[in-house]
Design a protein around this motif. Structure first.
Motif, PDB file in Angstrom:
ATOM      1  N   LEU A  85       0.686  -1.150  -0.111  1.00 48.46           N
ATOM      2  CA  LEU A  85       0.352  -0.382  -0.175  1.00 48.46           C
ATOM      3  C   LEU A  85       0.836   1.224  -0.122  1.00 48.46           C
ATOM      4  CD1 LEU A  85      -3.439  -1.579   2.343  1.00 48.46           C
ATOM      5  CD2 LEU A  85      -2.344  -1.533   0.154  1.00 48.46           C
ATOM      6  N   LEU A  86       0.388   2.428  -1.130  1.00 48.63           N
ATOM      7  CA  LEU A  86       1.627   2.858  -0.571  1.00 48.63           C
ATOM      8  C   LEU A  86       1.450   4.630  -0.285  1.00 48.63           C
ATOM      9  CD1 LEU A  86       2.242   3.322  -5.330  1.00 48.63           C
ATOM     10  CD2 LEU A  86       3.278   2.228  -3.299  1.00 48.63           C
ATOM     11  N   GLN A  87       2.039   5.103  -0.451  1.00 47.90           N
ATOM     12  CA  GLN A  87       1.576   6.688   0.486  1.00 47.90           C
ATOM     13  C   GLN A  87       2.167   7.583  -0.181  1.00 47.90           C
ATOM     14  OE1 GLN A  87       0.735   6.284   5.043  1.00 47.90           O
ATOM     15  NE2 GLN A  87       2.716   4.834   4.462  1.00 47.90           N
ATOM     16  N   SER A  88       1.422   8.618   0.678  1.00 47.87           N
ATOM     17  CA  SER A  88       2.301  10.071  -0.296  1.00 47.87           C
ATOM     18  C   SER A  88       2.485  11.244   1.298  1.00 47.87           C
ATOM     19  CB  SER A  88       1.419  10.812  -0.828  1.00 47.87           C
ATOM     20  OG  SER A  88       1.595  12.629  -1.156  1.00 47.87           O
ATOM     21  N   LYS A  89       3.632  11.552   1.084  1.00 49.27           N
ATOM     22  CA  LYS A  89       4.119  12.177   2.603  1.00 49.27           C
ATOM     23  C   LYS A  89       3.091  13.254   2.290  1.00 49.27           C
ATOM     24  CE  LYS A  89       8.447  14.542   4.726  1.00 49.27           C
ATOM     25  NZ  LYS A  89       9.233  15.483   4.022  1.00 49.27           N
ATOM     26  N   THR A  90       2.761  13.926   1.444  1.00 49.00           N
ATOM     27  CA  THR A  90       1.443  15.031   1.888  1.00 49.00           C
ATOM     28  C   THR A  90       0.192  15.026   2.267  1.00 49.00           C
ATOM     29  OG1 THR A  90       0.737  15.078  -0.502  1.00 49.00           O
ATOM     30  CG2 THR A  90       2.105  16.509   0.323  1.00 49.00           C
ATOM     31  N   GLY A 118       3.736   0.187   2.495  1.00 52.17           N
ATOM     32  CA  GLY A 118       4.208   1.348   1.333  1.00 52.17           C
ATOM     33  C   GLY A 118       5.855   2.165   1.624  1.00 52.17           C
ATOM     34  N   THR A 119       5.965   2.741   0.364  1.00 47.76           N
ATOM     35  CA  THR A 119       7.253   3.715  -0.279  1.00 47.76           C
ATOM     36  C   THR A 119       6.187   4.702   0.270  1.00 47.76           C
ATOM     37  OG1 THR A 119       8.515   1.892  -1.739  1.00 47.76           O
ATOM     38  CG2 THR A 119       8.190   4.476  -1.307  1.00 47.76           C
ATOM     39  N   VAL A 120       6.607   5.687   1.276  1.00 43.74           N
ATOM     40  CA  VAL A 120       6.403   6.209   1.075  1.00 43.74           C
ATOM     41  C   VAL A 120       6.550   7.840   0.407  1.00 43.74           C
ATOM     42  CG1 VAL A 120       5.949   8.696   2.626  1.00 43.74           C
ATOM     43  CG2 VAL A 120       6.012   6.693   3.795  1.00 43.74           C
ATOM     44  N   TYR A 124       1.508  13.472  -6.564  1.00 48.96           N
ATOM     45  CA  TYR A 124       2.136  12.444  -8.011  1.00 48.96           C
ATOM     46  C   TYR A 124       2.777  11.586  -8.411  1.00 48.96           C
ATOM     47  CZ  TYR A 124       3.063  13.457 -13.424  1.00 48.96           C
ATOM     48  OH  TYR A 124       3.385  12.677 -14.400  1.00 48.96           O
ATOM     49  N   PHE A 125       3.758  11.292  -7.523  1.00 47.40           N
ATOM     50  CA  PHE A 125       4.979   9.906  -7.426  1.00 47.40           C
ATOM     51  C   PHE A 125       4.755   9.129  -6.996  1.00 47.40           C
ATOM     52  CE2 PHE A 125       8.303  13.388  -6.757  1.00 47.40           C
ATOM     53  CZ  PHE A 125       8.884  13.519  -7.239  1.00 47.40           C
ATOM     54  N   THR A 126       3.239   9.443  -6.592  1.00 44.55           N
ATOM     55  CA  THR A 126       2.779   8.498  -5.839  1.00 44.55           C
ATOM     56  C   THR A 126       1.178   7.583  -6.850  1.00 44.55           C
ATOM     57  OG1 THR A 126       2.233   9.047  -3.464  1.00 44.55           O
ATOM     58  CG2 THR A 126       1.092   7.100  -3.619  1.00 44.55           C
ATOM     59  N   LEU A 127       0.805   8.589  -7.425  1.00 45.33           N
ATOM     60  CA  LEU A 127       0.114   7.897  -8.836  1.00 45.33           C
ATOM     61  C   LEU A 127       0.958   7.283 -10.103  1.00 45.33           C
ATOM     62  CD1 LEU A 127      -2.328  10.707  -8.860  1.00 45.33           C
ATOM     63  CD2 LEU A 127      -2.508   9.152  -7.354  1.00 45.33           C
ATOM     64  N   GLN A 128       2.012   7.734  -9.585  1.00 52.09           N
ATOM     65  CA  GLN A 128       2.955   7.058 -10.986  1.00 52.09           C
ATOM     66  C   GLN A 128       3.302   5.943 -10.814  1.00 52.09           C
ATOM     67  OE1 GLN A 128       1.538   9.475 -13.598  1.00 52.09           O
ATOM     68  NE2 GLN A 128       3.197   8.550 -14.768  1.00 52.09           N
ATOM     69  N   ALA A 129       3.875   5.962  -9.296  1.00 50.45           N
ATOM     70  CA  ALA A 129       4.321   4.008  -8.886  1.00 50.45           C
ATOM     71  C   ALA A 129       2.891   3.518  -8.978  1.00 50.45           C
ATOM     72  CB  ALA A 129       4.486   4.980  -7.304  1.00 50.45           C
ATOM     73  N   ALA A 130       1.926   3.712  -9.071  1.00 50.83           N
ATOM     74  CA  ALA A 130       0.615   2.503  -9.342  1.00 50.83           C
ATOM     75  C   ALA A 130       0.687   2.333 -10.230  1.00 50.83           C
ATOM     76  CB  ALA A 130      -0.647   3.742  -8.108  1.00 50.83           C
ATOM     77  N   VAL A 131       0.118   3.584 -10.745  1.00 46.78           N
ATOM     78  CA  VAL A 131       0.744   3.585 -12.847  1.00 46.78           C
ATOM     79  C   VAL A 131       2.148   2.326 -13.452  1.00 46.78           C
ATOM     80  CG1 VAL A 131       1.308   3.811 -15.000  1.00 46.78           C
ATOM     81  CG2 VAL A 131      -0.591   5.338 -13.267  1.00 46.78           C
ATOM     82  N   ALA A 132       2.615   2.302 -12.661  1.00 49.74           N
ATOM     83  CA  ALA A 132       3.731   1.756 -12.632  1.00 49.74           C
ATOM     84  C   ALA A 132       3.883   0.529 -12.561  1.00 49.74           C
ATOM     85  CB  ALA A 132       5.212   2.342 -12.277  1.00 49.74           C
ATOM     86  N   GLY A 133       2.591  -0.285 -11.635  1.00 44.22           N
ATOM     87  CA  GLY A 133       2.330  -1.737 -10.886  1.00 44.22           C
ATOM     88  C   GLY A 133       3.423  -1.571  -9.372  1.00 44.22           C
TER      89      GLY A 133
END
Length: 316
Positions: A193-198, A219-221, A226-235
């Protein structure tokens, strides 16, 4: 009688630095270098024979003389700006619009081509820094921000334009979903599960809205949403995201949202300057139309008896 005033550029530089609290912020607003701001402030201090700032350069504090000068100077510059706007009120020129950076990249910029095509003589300048809830401090015509509350506000005396509710939902890449299917909230325990610092509370906020226990976030913070969304797109994992930020990716098949979306308890609104402006009127009308025409997501309803998610389908 001849006016005895210091150079206008020096007054503007001091006012911006004092109002914003940082030389770098003043430099961004006036489109000059921080060094130029410092030189203009020094010129003003020499002209007045008074120190206006004290303390470190990174965090300067106003002296008593600076505190006395700032409110009168801000008021005078505001009056000058209002007079210039009134004289130049037409359907050409520049609009300054402030909003969150990810919202700017994922929602507003992809739609601006339509506004530019309709009104080629109006330039929309976007900014993503500064206080989005204070138009005067941000020096902008309109800001797009988030307010708590699920009820749609009226276009009130504060010139608030209701846009749309924020709806959150988990999203993941199709390749990841094929390896680790996501059918129920319980399936999240098998995923990264990915996270965003913001927005570190996004998963907890989604779980509260869903009426289920918050999943363990492992998951990675990422530094930015925007980085979190791109990480999700990248799988790289599953991201819980607002619908309006991932709608284009879901419709294009770059992301899947198998659990649908639910209201977070927040709404996106736009706040405009109260002063009359034909350019701003056109932009606000266009913005409201874009918000109304935006696609609506699948709405997730938690089936308490089976503890599974039922999708209600696309709403008109």
């Amino acid at each position: 009688m001849k006016r005895r005033l210091p150079p206008l550029n020096a007054l503007r530089a001091f006012e911006a630095a004092a109002r914003l609290g940082r030389m770098t912020a003043a430099a961004d607003e006036l489109s000059v270098t921080p060094g130029a701001i410092s030189r203009q402030v020094q010129l003003l201090e020499d002209s007045l024979g008074q120190r206006l700032f004290e303390g470190s350069k990174n965090k300067p504090q106003l002296t008593p003389a600076g505190q006395m000068l700032l409110p009168a100077l801000s008021s005078a510059l505001d009056n000058m700006e209002a007079a210039v706007r009134a004289v130049s009120d037409n359907t050409t020129g520049t609009l300054d619009v402030a909003c969150f950076s990810t919202f700017t990249v994922k929602w507003l910029i992809p739609r601006l081509f339509d506004f530019n095509a309709r009104y080629p003589d109006i330039e929309v300048r976007l900014r993503t820094s500064g206080p989005l809830d204070d138009l005067e401090r941000a020096r902008c015509d309109l800001s797009i921000t988030v307010e708590e509350g699920t009820q749609e506000p009226a276009w009130d005396a504060d010139n608030t334009l209701p846009l749309f509710p924020e709806r959150l939902g988990p999203v993941l890449a199709p390749a990841l979903a094929s390896r680790l299917p996501l059918h129920t909230t319980a399936d999240l325990s098998r995923h990264t599960l990915l996270q965003s610092k913001t927005r570190l509370n996004a998963w907890a906020m989604w779980a509260t809205a869903q009426g289920c226990a918050a999943p363990p976030v492992n998951g990675t913070v990422y530094e930015h949403y925007y980085f979190t969304l791109q990480a999700a797109v990248a799988g790289l994992g599953v991201c819980v995201a607002p619908w309006h930020l991932v709608a284009d990716d879901v419709e294009a098949g770059r992301l899947l949202a198998p659990l649908g979306f639910c209201d977070s308890g927040y709404r996106y609104v736009a706040k405009r300057r109260a002063q009359r402006s034909q350019k701003l009127d056109l932009f606000c009308t266009w913005l409201l139309a874009q918000a109304r025409e935006a696609p609506v997501p699948q709405i997730a309803l938690l089936n308490q008896q089976r503890n599974s998610v039922v999708l209600r389908g696309l709403e008109a």
